[in-house]
Scaffold this active site. Structure first.
Site, PDB file in Angstrom:
ATOM      1  N   HIS A  35      -7.479  -5.372  -0.969  1.00 14.20           N
ATOM      2  CA  HIS A  35      -5.835  -5.026  -0.585  1.00 14.20           C
ATOM      3  C   HIS A  35      -5.747  -5.931   0.912  1.00 14.20           C
ATOM      4  O   HIS A  35      -5.903  -5.207   1.623  1.00 14.20           O
ATOM      5  CB  HIS A  35      -6.542  -3.294   0.251  1.00 14.20           C
ATOM      6  N   SER A  77       0.463  -1.301   0.132  1.00 14.84           N
ATOM      7  CA  SER A  77       0.025   0.108  -0.012  1.00 14.84           C
ATOM      8  C   SER A  77       1.543   1.183   0.312  1.00 14.84           C
ATOM      9  O   SER A  77       1.739   0.781  -0.317  1.00 14.84           O
ATOM     10  CB  SER A  77      -0.825   0.306   1.474  1.00 14.84           C
TER      11      SER A  77
END
Length: 422
Positions: free
Chosen positions: A403, A261
């Site tokens: 994610h 991320s």
């Protein structure tokens, strides 16, 4: 191919509560765009040789990213020094040695970060290393009761609580993201630093991290072309590399910088500014990471600057809703790694990060690797889900799920590293 599947997934438009902006996930609504030239210099010269890239084009692109996106970072401090705080040679079922190392940014030792490191005990000489930042503190990486708890630094609450919150995160809370045992079993070391040791992840005008250590007299914040938080984190990782070069247990020529991320964005920038990192690995890094800015799908320049105004340099904000005016795009960031290997990982449900744009950056960076006689990306279209592409110098996979960084991702990173480090 996965292309059709992704278009179906992206056929969604929702409203994001950032200044009323519309968020696009529909591939058919991506506007026409032209990427900045990768192999044409600013004076119009075509770059056709390795020497031209190294001596002319690479410095041009690096400077543009420094001044327009991430911000310029200072030199490492003259007072930088290290101290081994603890060492246990019998951890992880006697498989590994655990070390904690302080990297002091100042001679008075008031400002420092702590590296947590695991090294395989069964080894012949030094070992290659995976190195990344963690979100919640070194003690969350593993349930090991002897890891020193990081001082958690977060945005102060409205009730007046300070930014330091002891025992905010449980020991081993993030262990699923750090497969220490698997890495050790495969002959790799692992090192990590809590990102808050370098710069806490919230906007306070750059007063709470390393930035004030480098302000000139009368300066209160970075200049418009100076480092934001992502660049500060990358700078800290580069300082850690100074330590790795002194540790005989580590093969400092085989250190892979890895991140998930926002830390994936950081890993790519760290690999760009410090060529001692032998490999860069970006997982679900999205806008400002591996994804192309000009596609304007998922997170955009305007959205990322609105949500995280401290991440990039102030100059970057002038490109809000003006991606076509950016003098760079992220395929050029990937190309800055050449000739070193780089791995890009996506998740098929992580629409915010824009998986296809992450893949395309790797694909469009490949011509630079060809200058070195190497193959970058070995496919022209996105691979199927869970079908990694690892046989070139630019690796890629798109994983089932959302994610996150999972064991599957790490397994592909190890396979890729095996090809290049062993």
């Amino acid at each position: 191919m996965i292309k059709g599947f992704l278009i179906a997934c992206f056929s969604l438009t929702i409203l994001l509560p950032v200044k009323g902006q519309e968020l696009n996930y529909d591939e058919s609504k991506i506007p026409p765009y032209t990427l900045p030239e990768l192999l044409v210099s600013e004076d119009g010269e075509k770059i056709t040789t390795e020497a031209q890239w190294i001596e002319k084009r690479r410095p041009e692109i690096l400077s543009l990213f420094e001044t327009q996106v991430y911000g310029k970072s200072p030199e490492h401090p003259k007072g930088l020094h290290f101290e081994v705080l603890s060492e246990d040679r019998y951890t992880i079922g006697n498989m590994a040695t655990r070390k904690e190392i302080a990297v002091y940014f100042t001679e008075d030792e008031k400002h420092f970060m702590t590296i947590l490191m695991y090294i395989p005990n069964k080894r012949n000489g030094s070992v290659p290393l995976f190195f990344g930042l963690n979100f919640k503190g070194n003690h969350t990486v593993n349930e090991d009761a002897n890891i020193t708890e990081s001082i958690t630094r977060m945005k102060p609450r409205k009730d007046g609580d300070g930014e330091v919150r002891p025992h905010m995160f449980k020991r081993g809370e993030a262990a699923s993201r750090w497969p220490v045992e698997m890495l050790i079993a495969n002959g790799y070391g692992l090192a990590t630093v809590y990102r808050g040791d370098i710069d806490p992840d919230y906007d306070d005008g750059f007063q709470n991290g390393v930035h004030p250590l480098f302000y000139k007299e009368g300066q209160a914040k970075p200049e418009s072309d100076e480092w934001g938080t992502l660049a500060a984190w990358a700078w800290g990782m580069s300082c850690a590399m100074d330590y790795f070069e002194t540790d005989e247990d580590i093969d400092a020529t085989k250190v892979a910088v890895v991140g998930h991320s926002r830390h994936g964005k950081t890993a790519l920038w760290a690999g760009a500014i410090d060529q001692r990192f032998a490999m860069a690995i970006s997982n679900d890094s999205g806008c400002g990471g591996a994804a192309l800015f000009r596609r304007r799908i998922g997170e955009t320049v305007n959205k990322i600057n609105s949500l995280f105004p401290h991440w990039f340099c102030e100059n970057f904000k002038q490109y809000n809703n003006k991606e076509d005016e950016l003098p760079v795009d992220q395929h050029q960031l990937i190309a800055l790694m050449a000739p070193r290997p780089v791995y890009i990982a996506s998740a098929v449900e992580d629409l915010w990060a824009g998986p296809k744009g992450e893949f395309l950056s790797g694909l469009y960076a490949s011509p630079v690797y060809q200058l070195f006689g190497l193959t970058g990306m070995t496919v022209d279209e996105m691979p199927e889900v869970d079908d990694p592409v690892t046989n070139g110098y630019i690796g890629y996979h798109v994983r089932t799920g959302n994610h996150d960084i999972k064991l599957y991702d790490w397994q592909q990173f190890v396979k890729f590293a095996d090809r290049h480090f062993k």
